[in-house]
Motif scaffolding. Sequence first.
Motif, PDB file in Angstrom:
ATOM      1  N   ASP A  29       0.832  -1.196   0.000  1.00 57.21           N
ATOM      2  CA  ASP A  29       0.000   0.000   0.000  1.00 57.21           C
ATOM      3  C   ASP A  29       0.874   1.257   0.000  1.00 57.21           C
ATOM      4  N   ALA A  30       1.151   1.770  -1.183  1.00 59.58           N
ATOM      5  CA  ALA A  30       1.935   3.001  -1.322  1.00 59.58           C
ATOM      6  C   ALA A  30       1.314   3.850  -2.414  1.00 59.58           C
ATOM      7  N   ASP A  31       1.235   5.158  -2.177  1.00 62.28           N
ATOM      8  CA  ASP A  31       0.673   6.100  -3.148  1.00 62.28           C
ATOM      9  C   ASP A  31       1.636   7.263  -3.318  1.00 62.28           C
ATOM     10  N   PHE A  32       1.372   8.061  -4.340  1.00 59.97           N
ATOM     11  CA  PHE A  32       2.136   9.278  -4.570  1.00 59.97           C
ATOM     12  C   PHE A  32       1.129  10.384  -4.832  1.00 59.97           C
ATOM     13  N   GLU A  33       0.982  11.290  -3.856  1.00 61.69           N
ATOM     14  CA  GLU A  33      -0.010  12.358  -3.949  1.00 61.69           C
ATOM     15  C   GLU A  33       0.625  13.691  -3.607  1.00 61.69           C
ATOM     16  N   GLN A  34       0.388  14.676  -4.449  1.00 62.14           N
ATOM     17  CA  GLN A  34       0.825  16.065  -4.232  1.00 62.14           C
ATOM     18  C   GLN A  34       2.291  16.151  -3.796  1.00 62.14           C
ATOM     19  N   GLY A  35       3.138  15.360  -4.431  1.00 62.89           N
ATOM     20  CA  GLY A  35       4.570  15.434  -4.155  1.00 62.89           C
ATOM     21  C   GLY A  35       5.031  14.632  -2.958  1.00 62.89           C
ATOM     22  N   TYR A  36       4.155  13.852  -2.350  1.00 65.40           N
ATOM     23  CA  TYR A  36       4.512  13.048  -1.185  1.00 65.40           C
ATOM     24  C   TYR A  36       4.285  11.573  -1.481  1.00 65.40           C
ATOM     25  N   VAL A  37       5.207  10.742  -0.998  1.00 64.92           N
ATOM     26  CA  VAL A  37       5.009   9.297  -1.028  1.00 64.92           C
ATOM     27  C   VAL A  37       4.194   8.982   0.225  1.00 64.92           C
ATOM     28  N   GLY A  60      -2.459   0.423  16.185  1.00 67.23           N
ATOM     29  CA  GLY A  60      -3.323   0.645  15.034  1.00 67.23           C
ATOM     30  C   GLY A  60      -2.546   1.095  13.823  1.00 67.23           C
ATOM     31  N   GLU A  61      -3.296   1.448  12.785  1.00 61.85           N
ATOM     32  CA  GLU A  61      -2.679   1.820  11.525  1.00 61.85           C
ATOM     33  C   GLU A  61      -2.156   3.253  11.571  1.00 61.85           C
ATOM     34  N   LYS A  62      -1.019   3.444  10.957  1.00 63.00           N
ATOM     35  CA  LYS A  62      -0.407   4.765  10.825  1.00 63.00           C
ATOM     36  C   LYS A  62      -0.351   5.128   9.353  1.00 63.00           C
ATOM     37  N   VAL A  63      -0.378   6.406   9.078  1.00 62.92           N
ATOM     38  CA  VAL A  63      -0.207   6.907   7.723  1.00 62.92           C
ATOM     39  C   VAL A  63       0.952   7.885   7.762  1.00 62.92           C
ATOM     40  N   TRP A  64       1.950   7.628   6.905  1.00 62.87           N
ATOM     41  CA  TRP A  64       3.125   8.491   6.831  1.00 62.87           C
ATOM     42  C   TRP A  64       3.197   9.136   5.461  1.00 62.87           C
ATOM     43  N   GLY A  65       3.636  10.368   5.434  1.00 65.09           N
ATOM     44  CA  GLY A  65       3.929  11.069   4.199  1.00 65.09           C
ATOM     45  C   GLY A  65       5.422  11.320   4.143  1.00 65.09           C
ATOM     46  N   ILE A  66       6.033  10.996   3.020  1.00 57.46           N
ATOM     47  CA  ILE A  66       7.478  11.196   2.869  1.00 57.46           C
ATOM     48  C   ILE A  66       7.701  12.258   1.798  1.00 57.46           C
ATOM     49  N   TRP A  67       8.305  13.362   2.198  1.00 56.20           N
ATOM     50  CA  TRP A  67       8.663  14.407   1.253  1.00 56.20           C
ATOM     51  C   TRP A  67      10.134  14.230   0.920  1.00 56.20           C
ATOM     52  N   VAL A  68      10.438  14.109  -0.367  1.00 55.45           N
ATOM     53  CA  VAL A  68      11.808  13.903  -0.835  1.00 55.45           C
ATOM     54  C   VAL A  68      12.284  15.190  -1.504  1.00 55.45           C
ATOM     55  N   PHE A  69      13.427  15.671  -1.071  1.00 52.48           N
ATOM     56  CA  PHE A  69      13.999  16.881  -1.652  1.00 52.48           C
ATOM     57  C   PHE A  69      14.460  16.618  -3.081  1.00 52.48           C
ATOM     58  N   GLU A  70      14.184  17.580  -3.959  1.00 54.17           N
ATOM     59  CA  GLU A  70      14.744  17.529  -5.314  1.00 54.17           C
ATOM     60  C   GLU A  70      14.983  18.954  -5.801  1.00 54.17           C
ATOM     61  N   GLU A  71      16.015  19.098  -6.603  1.00 46.93           N
ATOM     62  CA  GLU A  71      16.361  20.392  -7.185  1.00 46.93           C
ATOM     63  C   GLU A  71      15.692  20.513  -8.556  1.00 46.93           C
ATOM     64  N   GLU A  72      15.490  21.769  -8.980  1.00 45.56           N
ATOM     65  CA  GLU A  72      14.954  21.969 -10.329  1.00 45.56           C
ATOM     66  C   GLU A  72      15.988  21.587 -11.374  1.00 45.56           C
ATOM     67  N   GLU A  73      17.246  21.831 -11.065  1.00 48.60           N
ATOM     68  CA  GLU A  73      18.361  21.420 -11.919  1.00 48.60           C
ATOM     69  C   GLU A  73      19.451  20.904 -10.992  1.00 48.60           C
ATOM     70  N   GLY A  74      20.057  19.821 -11.356  1.00 49.25           N
ATOM     71  CA  GLY A  74      21.136  19.278 -10.533  1.00 49.25           C
ATOM     72  C   GLY A  74      21.001  17.790 -10.331  1.00 49.25           C
ATOM     73  N   SER A  75      21.799  17.280  -9.410  1.00 52.66           N
ATOM     74  CA  SER A  75      21.886  15.831  -9.229  1.00 52.66           C
ATOM     75  C   SER A  75      20.612  15.212  -8.664  1.00 52.66           C
ATOM     76  N   THR A  76      19.768  15.996  -7.983  1.00 53.99           N
ATOM     77  CA  THR A  76      18.552  15.421  -7.409  1.00 53.99           C
ATOM     78  C   THR A  76      17.299  15.736  -8.226  1.00 53.99           C
ATOM     79  N   MET A  77      17.471  16.275  -9.409  1.00 50.59           N
ATOM     80  CA  MET A  77      16.321  16.598 -10.255  1.00 50.59           C
ATOM     81  C   MET A  77      15.554  15.306 -10.581  1.00 50.59           C
TER      82      MET A  77
END
Length: 174
Positions: free
Chosen positions: A117-125, A138-155
């Motif tokens: 059960d994994a989704d990708f919504e509004q920039g969050y995993v 009980g059940e937990k829901v986590w949102g993971i925000w991953v940093f990315e650059e507009e240009e560069g190694s993490t684009m």
Amino acid sequence: MTPKKSKNRLSHPQPHLQPSDYESDLPTSTSHRTNPALNLSVLRRHLPTTTAILFIAPYAVIYTFSAPTSSWEKSGIEGTLFVCAQTLHPTTNAERYSVVVLNRKGLNDFLCPLQGDADFEQGYVILRGKDEGGGEAGEKVWGIWVFEEEEGSTMGCRGVCAGVVKECAARAGV
């Protein structure tokens, strides 16, 4: 004139060096090891069943969903994110995968087994699962925000991370 003193090095015993318990103290330990090998050895300290690193994001932030307030709250966990393959399940031989974030802000790391059960919504995993850290039952829901650059190694890093997590979650337990 006084006679010259001989410089006999054997007359002054050299101090005995205590062997180190840490492989990182050995001069040759890092000279032959690559970054992926070092990362894998560190992850195995946290999750011994790790067999491979499938994806690395240099910086990610973990959020938890609060049902009473219907809002996302920062968990205080942020750092390098790893998507890891693990050994097969011991009884079912099912594939196992996990998301691990090694926390730069504190001692508690994020470890979440991927279970279909994994989704990708509004920039969050978005991951759903049971809290195994001793928190509320009980059940937990986590949102993971991953940093990315507009240009560069993490684009494009965020989208690639979401794709790898979704693929691993779909394969886990099958």
